[in-house]
Design a protein around this motif. Structure first.
Motif, PDB file in Angstrom:
ATOM      1  N   VAL A  68      56.298  42.289 -69.139  1.00  0.00           N
ATOM      2  CA  VAL A  68      56.504  42.086 -70.577  1.00  0.00           C
ATOM      3  C   VAL A  68      55.210  42.392 -71.336  1.00  0.00           C
ATOM      4  CG1 VAL A  68      56.948  40.343 -72.370  1.00  0.00           C
ATOM      5  CG2 VAL A  68      58.393  40.420 -70.322  1.00  0.00           C
ATOM      6  N   LEU A  69      54.093  41.918 -70.807  1.00  0.00           N
ATOM      7  CA  LEU A  69      52.795  42.165 -71.457  1.00  0.00           C
ATOM      8  C   LEU A  69      52.452  43.656 -71.459  1.00  0.00           C
ATOM      9  CD1 LEU A  69      50.622  39.203 -70.097  1.00  0.00           C
ATOM     10  CD2 LEU A  69      51.953  39.312 -72.209  1.00  0.00           C
ATOM     11  N   ILE A  70      52.781  44.337 -70.365  1.00  0.00           N
ATOM     12  CA  ILE A  70      52.530  45.779 -70.290  1.00  0.00           C
ATOM     13  C   ILE A  70      53.368  46.496 -71.344  1.00  0.00           C
ATOM     14  CG2 ILE A  70      52.844  47.834 -68.858  1.00  0.00           C
ATOM     15  CD1 ILE A  70      52.143  45.983 -66.424  1.00  0.00           C
ATOM     16  N   ASP A  71      54.645  46.107 -71.445  1.00  0.00           N
ATOM     17  CA  ASP A  71      55.522  46.728 -72.449  1.00  0.00           C
ATOM     18  C   ASP A  71      55.021  46.495 -73.874  1.00  0.00           C
ATOM     19  OD1 ASP A  71      57.189  47.707 -70.495  1.00  0.00           O
ATOM     20  OD2 ASP A  71      58.678  46.089 -70.685  1.00  0.00           O
ATOM     21  N   LYS A  72      54.505  45.304 -74.131  1.00  0.00           N
ATOM     22  CA  LYS A  72      53.996  44.980 -75.472  1.00  0.00           C
ATOM     23  C   LYS A  72      52.620  45.588 -75.735  1.00  0.00           C
ATOM     24  CE  LYS A  72      55.983  40.385 -76.244  1.00  0.00           C
ATOM     25  NZ  LYS A  72      55.605  38.973 -76.434  1.00  0.00           N
ATOM     26  N   GLY A  73      51.943  45.991 -74.657  1.00  0.00           N
ATOM     27  CA  GLY A  73      50.583  46.506 -74.792  1.00  0.00           C
ATOM     28  C   GLY A  73      49.550  45.400 -74.949  1.00  0.00           C
ATOM     29  N   THR A  74      49.901  44.178 -74.539  1.00  0.00           N
ATOM     30  CA  THR A  74      48.991  43.039 -74.725  1.00  0.00           C
ATOM     31  C   THR A  74      48.383  42.525 -73.415  1.00  0.00           C
ATOM     32  OG1 THR A  74      50.853  41.482 -74.632  1.00  0.00           O
ATOM     33  CG2 THR A  74      50.173  42.272 -76.820  1.00  0.00           C
ATOM     34  N   LEU A  75      48.593  43.263 -72.323  1.00  0.00           N
ATOM     35  CA  LEU A  75      48.003  42.823 -71.048  1.00  0.00           C
ATOM     36  C   LEU A  75      46.476  42.674 -71.144  1.00  0.00           C
ATOM     37  CD1 LEU A  75      48.649  42.070 -68.079  1.00  0.00           C
ATOM     38  CD2 LEU A  75      48.152  44.453 -67.509  1.00  0.00           C
ATOM     39  N   PRO A  76      45.757  43.608 -71.798  1.00  0.00           N
ATOM     40  CA  PRO A  76      44.299  43.434 -71.909  1.00  0.00           C
ATOM     41  C   PRO A  76      43.904  42.138 -72.633  1.00  0.00           C
ATOM     42  CG  PRO A  76      44.889  45.690 -72.445  1.00  0.00           C
ATOM     43  CD  PRO A  76      46.174  44.920 -72.337  1.00  0.00           C
ATOM     44  N   ILE A  77      44.702  41.710 -73.595  1.00  0.00           N
ATOM     45  CA  ILE A  77      44.407  40.452 -74.296  1.00  0.00           C
ATOM     46  C   ILE A  77      44.563  39.275 -73.330  1.00  0.00           C
ATOM     47  CG2 ILE A  77      45.149  38.885 -76.149  1.00  0.00           C
ATOM     48  CD1 ILE A  77      46.041  41.395 -77.713  1.00  0.00           C
ATOM     49  N   TYR A  78      45.609  39.329 -72.511  1.00  0.00           N
ATOM     50  CA  TYR A  78      45.828  38.258 -71.544  1.00  0.00           C
ATOM     51  C   TYR A  78      44.705  38.224 -70.504  1.00  0.00           C
ATOM     52  CZ  TYR A  78      48.158  35.068 -68.373  1.00  0.00           C
ATOM     53  OH  TYR A  78      48.454  33.990 -67.578  1.00  0.00           O
ATOM     54  N   VAL A  79      44.230  39.388 -70.087  1.00  0.00           N
ATOM     55  CA  VAL A  79      43.102  39.456 -69.147  1.00  0.00           C
ATOM     56  C   VAL A  79      41.867  38.831 -69.796  1.00  0.00           C
ATOM     57  CG1 VAL A  79      41.512  41.023 -67.944  1.00  0.00           C
ATOM     58  CG2 VAL A  79      43.984  41.457 -67.882  1.00  0.00           C
ATOM     59  N   ARG A  80      41.618  39.164 -71.061  1.00  0.00           N
ATOM     60  CA  ARG A  80      40.480  38.597 -71.781  1.00  0.00           C
ATOM     61  C   ARG A  80      40.577  37.067 -71.846  1.00  0.00           C
ATOM     62  NH1 ARG A  80      40.512  40.857 -77.193  1.00  0.00           N
ATOM     63  NH2 ARG A  80      41.128  42.675 -75.995  1.00  0.00           N
ATOM     64  N   THR A  81      41.797  36.563 -71.985  1.00  0.00           N
ATOM     65  CA  THR A  81      42.017  35.114 -72.030  1.00  0.00           C
ATOM     66  C   THR A  81      41.449  34.444 -70.782  1.00  0.00           C
ATOM     67  OG1 THR A  81      44.057  35.445 -73.274  1.00  0.00           O
ATOM     68  CG2 THR A  81      43.792  33.324 -72.216  1.00  0.00           C
ATOM     69  N   GLN A  82      41.636  35.091 -69.626  1.00  0.00           N
ATOM     70  CA  GLN A  82      41.154  34.513 -68.369  1.00  0.00           C
ATOM     71  C   GLN A  82      39.627  34.405 -68.364  1.00  0.00           C
ATOM     72  OE1 GLN A  82      43.603  33.305 -66.382  1.00  0.00           O
ATOM     73  NE2 GLN A  82      44.875  34.164 -68.013  1.00  0.00           N
ATOM     74  N   PHE A  83      38.957  35.415 -68.929  1.00  0.00           N
ATOM     75  CA  PHE A  83      37.494  35.390 -68.982  1.00  0.00           C
ATOM     76  C   PHE A  83      36.990  34.355 -69.999  1.00  0.00           C
ATOM     77  CE2 PHE A  83      38.074  39.664 -67.129  1.00  0.00           C
ATOM     78  CZ  PHE A  83      37.260  39.512 -66.006  1.00  0.00           C
ATOM     79  N   VAL A  84      37.622  34.297 -71.156  1.00  0.00           N
ATOM     80  CA  VAL A  84      37.220  33.343 -72.189  1.00  0.00           C
ATOM     81  C   VAL A  84      37.428  31.903 -71.698  1.00  0.00           C
ATOM     82  CG1 VAL A  84      37.777  32.488 -74.515  1.00  0.00           C
ATOM     83  CG2 VAL A  84      37.556  34.943 -74.108  1.00  0.00           C
ATOM     84  N   ASP A  85      38.432  31.713 -70.855  1.00  0.00           N
ATOM     85  CA  ASP A  85      38.702  30.383 -70.305  1.00  0.00           C
ATOM     86  C   ASP A  85      37.491  29.823 -69.565  1.00  0.00           C
ATOM     87  OD1 ASP A  85      40.431  28.157 -69.872  1.00  0.00           O
ATOM     88  OD2 ASP A  85      40.910  28.907 -67.860  1.00  0.00           O
ATOM     89  N   TYR A  86      36.610  30.692 -69.077  1.00  0.00           N
ATOM     90  CA  TYR A  86      35.409  30.207 -68.386  1.00  0.00           C
ATOM     91  C   TYR A  86      34.477  29.432 -69.320  1.00  0.00           C
ATOM     92  CZ  TYR A  86      36.583  32.452 -64.010  1.00  0.00           C
ATOM     93  OH  TYR A  86      37.216  32.786 -62.834  1.00  0.00           O
ATOM     94  N   LEU A  87      34.510  29.724 -70.617  1.00  0.00           N
ATOM     95  CA  LEU A  87      33.741  28.915 -71.573  1.00  0.00           C
ATOM     96  C   LEU A  87      34.275  27.480 -71.594  1.00  0.00           C
ATOM     97  CD1 LEU A  87      33.371  31.278 -74.667  1.00  0.00           C
ATOM     98  CD2 LEU A  87      31.606  30.622 -73.023  1.00  0.00           C
ATOM     99  N   PHE A  88      35.606  27.360 -71.647  1.00  0.00           N
ATOM    100  CA  PHE A  88      36.220  26.033 -71.598  1.00  0.00           C
ATOM    101  C   PHE A  88      35.878  25.330 -70.293  1.00  0.00           C
ATOM    102  CE2 PHE A  88      39.889  23.572 -69.983  1.00  0.00           C
ATOM    103  CZ  PHE A  88      39.741  22.462 -70.795  1.00  0.00           C
ATOM    104  N   ILE A  89      35.948  26.046 -69.198  1.00  0.00           N
ATOM    105  CA  ILE A  89      35.659  25.460 -67.884  1.00  0.00           C
ATOM    106  C   ILE A  89      34.223  24.941 -67.842  1.00  0.00           C
ATOM    107  CG2 ILE A  89      35.389  25.993 -65.429  1.00  0.00           C
ATOM    108  CD1 ILE A  89      37.756  28.019 -65.827  1.00  0.00           C
ATOM    109  N   ALA A  90      33.279  25.721 -68.346  1.00  0.00           N
ATOM    110  CA  ALA A  90      31.875  25.287 -68.368  1.00  0.00           C
ATOM    111  C   ALA A  90      31.712  24.036 -69.231  1.00  0.00           C
ATOM    112  CB  ALA A  90      30.978  26.410 -68.874  1.00  0.00           C
ATOM    113  N   GLY A  91      32.371  24.034 -70.389  1.00  0.00           N
ATOM    114  CA  GLY A  91      32.300  22.862 -71.265  1.00  0.00           C
ATOM    115  C   GLY A  91      32.926  21.635 -70.626  1.00  0.00           C
TER     116      GLY A  91
END
Length: 194
Positions: A68-91
């Motif tokens: 679904v994400l590939i079809d919408k073209g939003t897979l890169p945003i979801y991938v970025r979410t995983q990296f940004v989540d590391y800020l939350f994890i550190a906090g």
């Protein structure tokens, strides 16, 4: 000097103001990370709700959601979410650490103080399991429709461990705070009677 002795030394040397500043900084880091990751998660349009998506235990469901994400073209945003989540994890890691140090500093009972110091070391396991979950998710996202099925089971298993640790950790923090309040109240009541 052991880790426990070093932590005990920190609780004795650091002022309440210094601990409060550390708590504020770690909490802000976690809040910024969580807010940013949530915005990205919503923008990606990942089909399931967060908990449902983390505890699916179904590699076919993950592949369908990623498609679904590939079809919408939003897979890169979801991938970025995983990296940004590391800020939350550190906090989160830092917040758990500092909260336990503050409980230890305030605790008049040696055994409860030792428990708080032990949990200052063990508490960040919650954040560590979240970090491992993200690594597995990123591995799945590197081949979103063809990843090995066992990864889908693994990521949900790690998520289960994370949520279990979170429940246990929150319960232990509440128990420590109640015990601290009880001991302090008991101590102040005993002081009034004498």
């Amino acid at each position: 000097m052991t880790i426990m002795a070093r932590l005990d030394d920190i609780t004795r040397r650091w002022s309440w103001a210094k601990l409060g500043l550390a708590l504020t900084a770690s909490f802000l880091l976690g809040a910024i990370g969580l807010t940013w990751a949530t915005v990205l998660y919503v923008r990606s349009g990942f089909p399931p709700a967060l908990i449902e998506g983390q505890l699916a235990f179904d590699p076919h469901a993950y592949r369908a959601w990623y498609a679904v994400l590939i079809d919408k073209g939003t897979l890169p945003i979801y991938v970025r979410t995983q990296f940004v989540d590391y800020l939350f994890i550190a906090g989160l890691l830092a917040t758990l650490f500092v909260v336990h140090l503050m409980i230890a500093k305030a605790q008049p009972k040696p055994r409860w103080r030792t428990l708080a110091l032990t949990l200052a070391v063990l508490g960040p396991v919650i954040a560590a399991s979240d970090a491992i979950e993200n690594i597995v998710t990123l591995t799945m996202l590197s081949n979103p429709t063809g990843f090995a099925p066992w990864l889908g089971y693994l990521v949900s298993t790690i998520s289960s461990v994370k949520w279990s640790w979170a429940l246990i950790g929150c319960t232990l923090i509440c128990v420590q705070i109640v015990a601290l309040a009880w001991f302090r109240r008991h101590r102040s009541t005993a002081g009034l009677k004498s």
